[in-house]
Scaffold this motif. Structure first.
Motif, PDB file in Angstrom:
ATOM      1  N   THR A  90      11.279   8.679   8.401  1.00  0.00           N
ATOM      2  CA  THR A  90      12.103   7.480   8.536  1.00  0.00           C
ATOM      3  C   THR A  90      11.529   6.316   7.728  1.00  0.00           C
ATOM      4  O   THR A  90      10.355   6.333   7.340  1.00  0.00           O
ATOM      5  CB  THR A  90      12.173   7.033  10.011  1.00  0.00           C
ATOM      6  N   ARG A  91      12.345   5.309   7.518  1.00  0.00           N
ATOM      7  CA  ARG A  91      11.899   4.108   6.827  1.00  0.00           C
ATOM      8  C   ARG A  91      10.750   3.469   7.603  1.00  0.00           C
ATOM      9  O   ARG A  91       9.791   2.972   7.024  1.00  0.00           O
ATOM     10  CB  ARG A  91      13.051   3.117   6.662  1.00  0.00           C
ATOM     11  N   GLN A  92      10.856   3.477   8.923  1.00  0.00           N
ATOM     12  CA  GLN A  92       9.814   2.896   9.764  1.00  0.00           C
ATOM     13  C   GLN A  92       8.479   3.638   9.575  1.00  0.00           C
ATOM     14  O   GLN A  92       7.423   3.018   9.481  1.00  0.00           O
ATOM     15  CB  GLN A  92      10.242   2.939  11.225  1.00  0.00           C
ATOM     16  N   SER A 148      11.755   6.101   1.590  1.00  0.00           N
ATOM     17  CA  SER A 148      12.264   6.899   2.717  1.00  0.00           C
ATOM     18  C   SER A 148      13.455   7.756   2.292  1.00  0.00           C
ATOM     19  O   SER A 148      13.703   8.802   2.886  1.00  0.00           O
ATOM     20  CB  SER A 148      12.638   6.004   3.897  1.00  0.00           C
ATOM     21  N   GLU A 149      14.155   7.344   1.253  1.00  0.00           N
ATOM     22  CA  GLU A 149      15.278   8.139   0.752  1.00  0.00           C
ATOM     23  C   GLU A 149      14.798   9.408   0.049  1.00  0.00           C
ATOM     24  O   GLU A 149      15.557  10.347  -0.121  1.00  0.00           O
ATOM     25  CB  GLU A 149      16.118   7.300  -0.228  1.00  0.00           C
ATOM     26  N   THR A 175      12.382   1.423   1.814  1.00  0.00           N
ATOM     27  CA  THR A 175      13.724   2.013   1.821  1.00  0.00           C
ATOM     28  C   THR A 175      13.865   3.063   0.729  1.00  0.00           C
ATOM     29  O   THR A 175      14.307   4.183   0.989  1.00  0.00           O
ATOM     30  CB  THR A 175      14.796   0.918   1.644  1.00  0.00           C
TER      31      THR A 175
END
Length: 112
Positions: A43-45, A37-38, A34
């Motif tokens: 994406t987080r995935q 990804s920020e 998380t």
């Protein structure tokens, strides 16, 4: 020069997103999918998949932290990757010097 190239390691660090993730983890000490990804344009995935590849290559260690998983760079494995890169670079430098000498010899012979 004899050295063994770890293809899994090179595959893991060959991806620019993974290298950026390693940079972020080194700067921050650790991170989650998380938090990474920020800071990345994926994406987080996608970050989670990249972290799995880094983990398989031994470049990161993971530990559970509540519902998240914290990732930290393995300094020994990163040092191993750097050593391999340096070894390959040195080998290619030697090859390029030999090619240069051959090309210069051919050029000298053609001018005669």
């Amino acid at each position: 020069m004899n050295f063994i190239v770890d293809d899994d390691l090179w595959t893991a660090i060959g991806d620019p997103t993974r290298r950026r993730m390693l940079d972020l983890l080194l700067a921050d000490g650790e991170g989650t999918a998380t938090t990474l990804s920020e800071q990345l344009p994926v994406t987080r995935q996608a970050v989670a998949k990249h972290l799995t590849a880094l983990d398989r290559a031994g470049l990161v260690h993971v530990r559970p932290a509540g519902r998240e998983r914290l990732y930290r760079v393995d300094p020994a494995q990163l040092a191993r990757a750097v050593a391999q890169l340096n070894a390959v670079g040195s080998t290619w430098d030697g090859r390029l010097q030999r090619i240069k000498r051959i090309a210069e010899a051919i050029e000298r012979n053609n001018k005669k």
